[in-house]
Design a protein around this motif. Sequence first.
Motif: not given
Length: 340
Positions: A261, A264-265, A327, A331
């Motif tokens: 996660i 991805m951010f 993202g 999550r």
Amino acid sequence: MSSNKNIVYNDELFEKVNYYHVVQEDKTVESKTDNYWVKAMKTLFKNKWAMLSLLCIVFFIVMSLLGPIMNDHTYKEQDLTRAFLPPKIPILADVHWLPFDGYANGVDQYELMGVEESFWFGTDQFGRDQWTRVWYGTMISLSIAFIAAIIDFFIGVTYGGISGYFGVKVDNVMQRIIEVLVGIPNLVIIILAIIILKPGLVSIICAIVLTGWVGMARIVRGQVLKLKSQEYVLASKTLGLTHPKILTKDILPNSMAQIIITTMFTVPGAIFFEAFLSFIGLGLPAPMASLGTVINDGFESLQIYPYLVIFPSIIISLLLISFNLLGDGLRDALDPKMKH
């Protein structure tokens, strides 16, 4: 003490069971039981916005690879005789309410300048094909973002894992270093790094990586501190496993959800910083192109030739939104507290 001599066994009281059949049934039941990752992926696939964002990202990646080779122009080819040509797509040329007919101020600019070929995104002040530059710039921006995210991943996971696992003195020293980096504004560090290293692809990646790994390191450290006291980790220590094996085999695999996660951010953050640096003139040197440099080049002519800014702006906006929505979907899917 009771005796079993008077007990009479009757075959009708028992049922013969085929052991092989029982084993096969158990295997069937186990195979139908989804594990954590399968459930997470199913949840992610049910998220329409996350899936739409994933398709959008894949589309832009494919176009960044194919777009620059869809015509004979290069991203740096100049021809002042075709400067500032508006967008024109032959199929849509007759639909005048769309901005792809080659007209400006009611005049066909292609016919006026004697240009026979069509430029789908128009041309800039140097006559360079915007279609090629925009998609080439998208490829460069995505490359910088993915490379920076991968480097952040390895540095952050290694640093945070060591800090959290060994703790005490090691953790104190390593966390003080992070606090020093966090205490200095991120933008100041990046700009200073660009000035020292001189603008370029490598320098931009290095500048983004300088502080980009800190967030990953903190996430990993928190996960390691929580997991290192679990029974299975203590069992591994009792069996004599080395510290690197315990980290890589027992602790980090159970932290992968948070790591994925965070990674991805990291990608949209890197895309934004690259575009920002390019926009303020600290990006790639001319004539190289990224989404930030293309927007910066067209910003000076925004009021007269808005198409120079519109197309790269739409692409970078959709990329940032897509990565953030994906993202968010990851999550929700990987969070064990969520109902799958």
